[in-house]
Design a protein around this motif. Structure first.
Motif, mmCIF file in Angstrom:
data_model
loop_
_atom_site.group_PDB
_atom_site.id
_atom_site.type_symbol
_atom_site.label_atom_id
_atom_site.label_comp_id
_atom_site.label_asym_id
_atom_site.label_seq_id
_atom_site.Cartn_x
_atom_site.Cartn_y
_atom_site.Cartn_z
ATOM 1 N N TYR A 159 31.230 47.530 29.053
ATOM 2 C CA TYR A 159 30.909 47.589 30.475
ATOM 3 C C TYR A 159 31.813 48.626 31.129
ATOM 4 C CZ TYR A 159 28.636 43.126 29.555
ATOM 5 O OH TYR A 159 27.838 42.137 29.045
ATOM 6 N N CYS A 160 31.222 49.519 31.921
ATOM 7 C CA CYS A 160 31.978 50.505 32.692
ATOM 8 C C CYS A 160 32.033 50.000 34.125
ATOM 9 C CB CYS A 160 31.310 51.870 32.624
ATOM 10 S SG CYS A 160 31.323 52.564 30.965
ATOM 11 N N ILE A 161 33.245 49.814 34.623
ATOM 12 C CA ILE A 161 33.431 49.195 35.930
ATOM 13 C C ILE A 161 34.300 50.089 36.798
ATOM 14 C CG2 ILE A 161 34.330 47.152 37.114
ATOM 15 C CD1 ILE A 161 33.860 45.673 34.395
ATOM 16 N N ALA A 162 33.860 50.335 38.029
ATOM 17 C CA ALA A 162 34.667 51.095 38.982
ATOM 18 C C ALA A 162 35.838 50.218 39.409
ATOM 19 C CB ALA A 162 33.823 51.501 40.182
ATOM 20 N N CYS A 163 37.023 50.804 39.394
ATOM 21 C CA CYS A 163 38.218 50.016 39.665
ATOM 22 C C CYS A 163 39.319 50.933 40.186
ATOM 23 C CB CYS A 163 38.654 49.344 38.359
ATOM 24 S SG CYS A 163 40.162 48.399 38.470
ATOM 25 N N PRO A 164 40.022 50.545 41.247
ATOM 26 C CA PRO A 164 41.170 51.343 41.689
ATOM 27 C C PRO A 164 42.203 51.440 40.568
ATOM 28 C CG PRO A 164 40.639 49.635 43.302
ATOM 29 C CD PRO A 164 39.819 49.364 42.076
ATOM 30 N N ALA A 165 42.861 52.575 40.483
ATOM 31 C CA ALA A 165 43.826 52.818 39.401
ATOM 32 C C ALA A 165 44.904 51.734 39.350
ATOM 33 C CB ALA A 165 44.451 54.198 39.566
ATOM 34 N N ASP A 166 45.353 51.257 40.500
ATOM 35 C CA ASP A 166 46.432 50.261 40.510
ATOM 36 C C ASP A 166 45.955 48.860 40.122
ATOM 37 O OD1 ASP A 166 45.000 50.006 42.881
ATOM 38 O OD2 ASP A 166 46.746 49.495 44.086
ATOM 39 N N GLU A 167 44.662 48.677 39.951
ATOM 40 C CA GLU A 167 44.110 47.386 39.524
ATOM 41 C C GLU A 167 43.624 47.415 38.081
ATOM 42 O OE1 GLU A 167 43.926 44.372 41.046
ATOM 43 O OE2 GLU A 167 45.194 45.213 42.608
ATOM 44 N N ARG A 168 43.755 48.553 37.424
ATOM 45 C CA ARG A 168 43.234 48.715 36.066
ATOM 46 C C ARG A 168 43.786 47.662 35.109
ATOM 47 N NH1 ARG A 168 41.578 53.590 32.838
ATOM 48 N NH2 ARG A 168 41.653 52.835 30.699
ATOM 49 N N SER A 169 45.082 47.465 35.135
ATOM 50 C CA SER A 169 45.721 46.504 34.233
ATOM 51 C C SER A 169 45.193 45.090 34.461
ATOM 52 C CB SER A 169 47.235 46.552 34.429
ATOM 53 O OG SER A 169 47.862 45.592 33.639
ATOM 54 N N ASN A 170 45.035 44.715 35.734
ATOM 55 C CA ASN A 170 44.510 43.381 36.049
ATOM 56 C C ASN A 170 43.075 43.222 35.568
ATOM 57 O OD1 ASN A 170 46.862 42.491 37.272
ATOM 58 N ND2 ASN A 170 46.223 43.148 39.303
ATOM 59 N N LEU A 171 42.263 44.261 35.750
ATOM 60 C CA LEU A 171 40.879 44.205 35.289
ATOM 61 C C LEU A 171 40.821 44.073 33.774
ATOM 62 C CD1 LEU A 171 37.814 44.401 35.679
ATOM 63 C CD2 LEU A 171 38.073 46.890 35.590
ATOM 64 N N GLU A 172 41.628 44.841 33.081
ATOM 65 C CA GLU A 172 41.636 44.766 31.616
ATOM 66 C C GLU A 172 42.096 43.397 31.141
ATOM 67 O OE1 GLU A 172 42.338 49.493 30.594
ATOM 68 O OE2 GLU A 172 44.086 48.190 30.841
ATOM 69 N N SER A 173 43.086 42.830 31.807
ATOM 70 C CA SER A 173 43.547 41.477 31.453
ATOM 71 C C SER A 173 42.453 40.444 31.702
ATOM 72 C CB SER A 173 44.784 41.098 32.268
ATOM 73 O OG SER A 173 45.886 41.881 31.893
ATOM 74 N N ALA A 174 41.771 40.569 32.829
ATOM 75 C CA ALA A 174 40.685 39.638 33.145
ATOM 76 C C ALA A 174 39.569 39.747 32.114
ATOM 77 C CB ALA A 174 40.151 39.921 34.555
ATOM 78 N N ALA A 175 39.240 40.971 31.714
ATOM 79 C CA ALA A 175 38.181 41.177 30.721
ATOM 80 C C ALA A 175 38.579 40.572 29.375
ATOM 81 C CB ALA A 175 37.872 42.662 30.572
ATOM 82 N N ARG A 176 39.838 40.746 28.977
ATOM 83 C CA ARG A 176 40.305 40.150 27.712
ATOM 84 C C ARG A 176 40.242 38.635 27.782
ATOM 85 N NH1 ARG A 176 43.982 44.346 27.954
ATOM 86 N NH2 ARG A 176 45.570 43.017 28.894
ATOM 87 N N TYR A 177 40.648 38.083 28.903
ATOM 88 C CA TYR A 177 40.628 36.637 29.082
ATOM 89 C C TYR A 177 39.195 36.110 28.997
ATOM 90 C CZ TYR A 177 41.672 32.058 31.089
ATOM 91 O OH TYR A 177 41.801 30.708 31.302
#
Length: 104
Positions: A16-34
């Motif tokens: 999935y390609c998701i638009a995300c602010p650069a400062d939220e990238r880590s949180n998005l990746e963590s949420a996706a892994r979870y």
């Protein structure tokens, strides 16, 4: 203001390609892994078949956990407020007693 970037995440063998602010990238990746982990757990149990059903069950489980944690935090916050009120009452009482003793 943060610039939006596209982040690619993998959830249950799909990309999935998701638009995300650069400062939220880590949180998005963590949420996706979870989420991926929860969905794999559900799929692995063999009780739920189909990606849509697995996604709904994962969403329900995660929401259930979130609501229980929120309720616990609310109870703890309420308890903490009561403790602070009790301490303030004790301080007020001690100060009032001290002032009465200083006048006498």
């Amino acid at each position: 203001m943060s610039q939006s970037n596209t982040v690619t995440v993998h959830i249950l063998d799909k990309e999935y390609c998701i638009a995300c602010p650069a400062d939220e990238r880590s949180n998005l990746e963590s949420a996706a892994r979870y989420l991926d982990g929860k969905m794999r757990e559900i799929r692995g149990s063999g009780k739920v078949v189909g990606a849509d059903r697995i996604a709904v069950m994962a969403a329900l489980n995660i929401t259930h956990d979130l609501l229980h944690k929120q309720q616990r935090l609310d109870r703890e916050a309420s308890s903490t407020r009561e403790q602070v009120r009790d301490l303030l009452d004790r301080v007020d009482h001690a100060l009032a007693t001290d002032q009465d003793g200083a006048r006498g």
